[in-house]
Write an enzyme that holds these catalytic residues in place. Structure first.
Site, short mmCIF file in Angstrom:
data_model
loop_
_atom_site.label_atom_id
_atom_site.label_comp_id
_atom_site.label_asym_id
_atom_site.label_seq_id
_atom_site.Cartn_x
_atom_site.Cartn_y
_atom_site.Cartn_z
CB CYS A 133 41.80 19.77 97.33
SG CYS A 133 40.01 19.88 97.46
CG ASP A 170 32.90 25.94 86.93
OD1 ASP A 170 33.59 26.29 87.89
OD2 ASP A 170 32.99 24.84 86.38
CB CYS A 198 35.74 32.95 109.40
SG CYS A 198 35.27 32.18 107.83
CB CYS A 239 35.83 16.53 99.11
SG CYS A 239 36.06 16.66 100.90
CB CYS A 254 36.68 24.49 107.12
SG CYS A 254 37.41 26.11 107.37
CB CYS A 281 30.87 25.67 107.34
SG CYS A 281 30.77 27.45 107.49
C1 B12 Z 1 39.59 25.41 90.03
C2 B12 Z 1 38.34 25.27 90.85
C3 B12 Z 1 38.34 24.31 91.84
C4 B12 Z 1 39.61 23.60 92.30
C5 B12 Z 1 40.38 24.55 93.23
C6 B12 Z 1 39.48 25.22 94.30
C7 B12 Z 1 40.07 26.40 95.02
N1 B12 Z 1 39.61 26.64 96.23
O1 B12 Z 1 40.91 27.08 94.50
C8 B12 Z 1 39.02 22.34 92.99
C9 B12 Z 1 38.91 21.21 91.97
C10 B12 Z 1 39.80 21.82 94.19
C11 B12 Z 1 37.62 22.84 93.33
C12 B12 Z 1 36.86 22.32 94.35
C13 B12 Z 1 35.59 22.76 94.65
N2 B12 Z 1 34.85 23.62 93.94
CO1 B12 Z 1 35.54 24.68 92.49
N3 B12 Z 1 36.10 25.89 91.20
C14 B12 Z 1 37.24 26.12 90.61
C15 B12 Z 1 37.18 27.32 89.65
C16 B12 Z 1 37.01 26.80 88.22
C17 B12 Z 1 38.37 28.26 89.75
C18 B12 Z 1 38.74 28.62 91.21
C19 B12 Z 1 40.06 29.29 91.31
O2 B12 Z 1 40.36 30.18 90.55
N4 B12 Z 1 40.88 28.86 92.27
C20 B12 Z 1 42.13 29.49 92.58
C21 B12 Z 1 41.99 30.23 93.90
C22 B12 Z 1 43.29 30.97 94.26
O3 B12 Z 1 40.99 31.17 93.66
P1 B12 Z 1 39.65 31.29 94.53
O4 B12 Z 1 39.42 30.09 95.38
O5 B12 Z 1 38.55 31.71 93.63
O6 B12 Z 1 40.13 32.44 95.50
C23 B12 Z 1 40.09 33.79 95.10
C24 B12 Z 1 39.07 34.52 95.94
O7 B12 Z 1 38.21 33.63 96.58
C25 B12 Z 1 39.89 35.37 96.86
N5 B12 Z 1 40.06 34.89 98.24
C26 B12 Z 1 40.39 33.68 98.66
N6 B12 Z 1 40.50 33.68 100.00
C27 B12 Z 1 40.20 34.91 100.42
C28 B12 Z 1 40.16 35.45 101.69
C29 B12 Z 1 39.83 36.79 101.85
C30 B12 Z 1 39.82 37.35 103.22
C31 B12 Z 1 39.55 37.60 100.70
C32 B12 Z 1 39.20 39.03 100.85
C33 B12 Z 1 39.59 37.04 99.42
C34 B12 Z 1 39.94 35.71 99.31
O8 B12 Z 1 41.18 35.47 96.30
C35 B12 Z 1 41.43 34.36 95.47
C36 B12 Z 1 42.20 34.80 94.27
O9 B12 Z 1 43.49 34.91 94.65
C37 B12 Z 1 35.87 28.05 90.17
C38 B12 Z 1 35.09 28.82 89.10
C39 B12 Z 1 35.75 30.15 88.76
N7 B12 Z 1 35.88 30.44 87.50
O10 B12 Z 1 36.15 30.89 89.66
C40 B12 Z 1 35.06 26.89 90.80
C41 B12 Z 1 34.26 27.15 92.11
C42 B12 Z 1 35.14 27.96 93.00
N8 B12 Z 1 34.07 25.83 92.67
C43 B12 Z 1 32.95 25.68 93.24
C44 B12 Z 1 32.57 24.52 93.96
C45 B12 Z 1 31.10 24.33 94.25
C46 B12 Z 1 33.55 23.59 94.36
C47 B12 Z 1 33.39 22.44 95.37
C48 B12 Z 1 32.42 22.71 96.50
C49 B12 Z 1 32.97 21.16 94.60
C50 B12 Z 1 33.06 19.90 95.45
N9 B12 Z 1 32.10 19.64 96.31
O11 B12 Z 1 33.97 19.14 95.35
C51 B12 Z 1 34.84 22.28 95.86
C52 B12 Z 1 35.14 23.19 97.05
C53 B12 Z 1 36.55 23.03 97.55
C54 B12 Z 1 37.03 24.28 98.25
N10 B12 Z 1 37.14 24.25 99.56
O12 B12 Z 1 37.30 25.28 97.56
C55 B12 Z 1 32.09 26.95 93.18
C56 B12 Z 1 32.18 27.65 94.54
C57 B12 Z 1 30.88 28.21 95.07
C58 B12 Z 1 31.09 28.85 96.43
N11 B12 Z 1 30.01 28.94 97.20
O13 B12 Z 1 32.16 29.28 96.79
C59 B12 Z 1 32.79 27.73 91.98
C60 B12 Z 1 32.73 29.25 92.10
C61 B12 Z 1 32.08 27.25 90.69
C62 B12 Z 1 30.72 27.92 90.48
N12 B12 Z 1 30.57 28.68 89.41
O14 B12 Z 1 29.81 27.79 91.28
N13 B12 Z 1 37.26 23.87 92.56
S1 SF4 Z 2 34.10 26.31 109.17
FE1 SF4 Z 2 33.05 28.02 108.13
S2 SF4 Z 2 32.98 29.68 109.67
FE2 SF4 Z 2 34.49 28.17 110.36
S3 SF4 Z 2 36.46 28.96 109.57
FE3 SF4 Z 2 35.69 27.48 108.08
S4 SF4 Z 2 34.56 28.69 106.61
FE4 SF4 Z 2 34.83 29.99 108.41
S1 SF4 Z 3 37.06 19.87 99.69
FE1 SF4 Z 3 37.70 18.26 101.16
S2 SF4 Z 3 39.89 17.92 100.76
FE2 SF4 Z 3 39.32 19.85 99.74
S3 SF4 Z 3 39.78 21.44 101.26
FE3 SF4 Z 3 37.64 20.89 101.61
S4 SF4 Z 3 37.73 19.24 103.19
FE4 SF4 Z 3 39.80 19.48 102.34
#
Ligand code: B12
Ligand code: SF4
Ligand code: SF4
Length: 343
Positions: free
Chosen positions: A213, A130, A184, A240, A190, A247
């Protein structure tokens, strides 16, 4: 040592998923930089400062790295999803924070894997969970652990998305796995369910604007939550789960076998939370991710949740919070009182 042996060691240490990716820069890096430059990381400066560039190449974390062992650990339990809990008097702590701090649990298991393998061959390694500047979801996808859904979470076809991710950068040359297809399809549950419309389409793929978010507001954002976003937070007091609750791949999601993730806090009564003292907060959440909000941040969230509950009986605890020495808590409690008044 080969990839099969390394993955086998990870599974024997208790991980649910294990796969290998090459320790090389990846195409998602560009998308990440775009996201960061667009400002969608909000005030999470650890994502957008010099560490944004470190994310571009895992060898900046371990110069000798050749491979990445990516692991997944299920934290889910059989408890109902937040979208089915309608009781207005309850707050919601997100599923990932019900048990003990996952950083500690995953790091220990990864160290166990290293100890097992070190008995067979010497190598350099670095464990990440993380907090390291590494695109965890992207590498996990490349290592075959799942696809990245429109909710931006990594989803495994059989286990669902209630997974923590961790990695071990290794100086070993291991054969990488292949990413699974995106499943998906035409679904957009979602996207439609997100109360704050935080999932936004950007050049053909869905990304999260963290500035919208609930998870960002209630965990990462320090200080005041912008007023216009407070109603959308509902009764979430930490994180959240909505975009994962809805999903279809989580309908039959796996449950954890790790006792560390057994739920201690799930949907606590808001009235109890509004009354906790700093010492009680420390005791209740000492080993939990919830401690990240700190006491005042947590009370701020509780005040917003009470304001969104519509329950007149929360006027009294809110009046007490409105007299708090902490200016942010007091202001959010006054806002919440106003919300209840207007209802
Ligand atoms: C910052 C962060 C957050 C931020 C931003 C989340 C976000 N979606 O960006 C906030 C605080 C909102 C957050 C929330 C949550 N987080 Co968080 N978070 C992180 C952290 C530290 C960095 C993520 C990041 O770099 N975000 C920036 C975006 C741009 O990057 P990304 O989402 O990783 O997306 C990259 C890839 O996924 C890819 N990608 C994205 N979309 C697509 C689509 C396709 C088709 C392809 C090929 C690639 C691709 O490209 C992106 C890079 O450009 C990671 C740990 C880590 N070091 O990675 C944990 C992490 C992502 N979080 C995690 C969790 C559990 C959560 C929550 C569920 C917690 C909660 N219940 O509140 C929520 C989920 C919200 C959500 N829908 O994402 C887990 C996710 C596990 C999983 N199964 O995915 C991680 C990996 C931590 C861990 N080690 O387990 N989080
Ligand atoms: S709810 Fe799940 S299966 Fe449906 S679009 Fe979102 S991530 Fe994909
Ligand atoms: S964690 Fe909650 S607020 Fe964030 S993207 Fe998912 S449904 Fe929306």
């Amino acid at each position: 040592m080969n990839a099969a042996r390394v993955k086998q060691a990870a599974l024997s240490a208790g991980f649910d998923l294990a796969g290998v990716a090459a320790a090389l820069p990846i195409a998602d890096g560009e998308a990440y930089l775009d996201w960061a430059h667009r400002g969608w990381g909000g005030r999470m400066s650890y994502l957008t400062d010099h560490r944004a560039d470190v994310r571009m190449d895992p060898r900046r974390l371990l110069p000798s790295a050749r491979s990445i062992l990516c692991v997944g650990l299920v934290y889910n339990g059989p408890q109902p999803y937040s979208v089915t809990r309608r009781e207005a008097e309850l707050g919601w702590i997100s599923r990932y924070a019900w048990g003990e701090d996952y950083h500690v649990i995953l790091k220990q298991k990864l160290e166990d894997v290293a100890s097992i393998l070190k008995q067979e061959e010497s190598f350099e390694y670095r464990v990440c969970v993380d907090t390291a500047p590494l695109l965890e979801r992207s590498y996990a996808r490349l290592a075959g652990l799942g696809w990245i859904g429109r909710n931006t979470c990594l989803i495994h076809q059989r286990l669902g998305s209630w997974l923590f991710l961790g990695e071990m950068l290794l100086s070993l040359d291991l054969a990488p796995d292949t990413p699974p297809p995106d499943r998906c399809g035409t679904c957009r549950r979602c996207i439609d369910a997100c109360p704050t419309q935080a999932l936004v389409q950007q050049e053909g793929r869905w990304e999260l604007d963290a500035r919208l978010c609930i998870s960002y507001f209630t965990i990462e954002l320090k200080g005041a939550i912008p007023e216009e976003h407070r109603p959308g937070i509902g009764r979430h007091v930490f994180g959240c789960d909505i975009c994962q609750d809805v999903c279809p791949w989580n309908r039959r999601a796996a449950s954890t076998h790790d006792p560390g993730f057994l739920p201690l806090h799930e949907a606590p009564p808001l009235e109890r939370l509004a009354a906790i003292t700093p010492t009680e907060f420390r005791d209740m959440f000492r080993h939990s991710p919830v401690s990240r909000t700190r006491y005042a941040g947590f009370l701020r969230n509780v005040a917003v949740a009470m304001g969104n509950s519509g329950l007149p009986r929360f006027r009294e605890p809110l009046s007490r919070l409105a007299a708090s020495d902490d200016a942010v808590v007091a202001e959010h409690a006054r806002w919440a009182l106003g919300q209840l008044q207007s209802k």
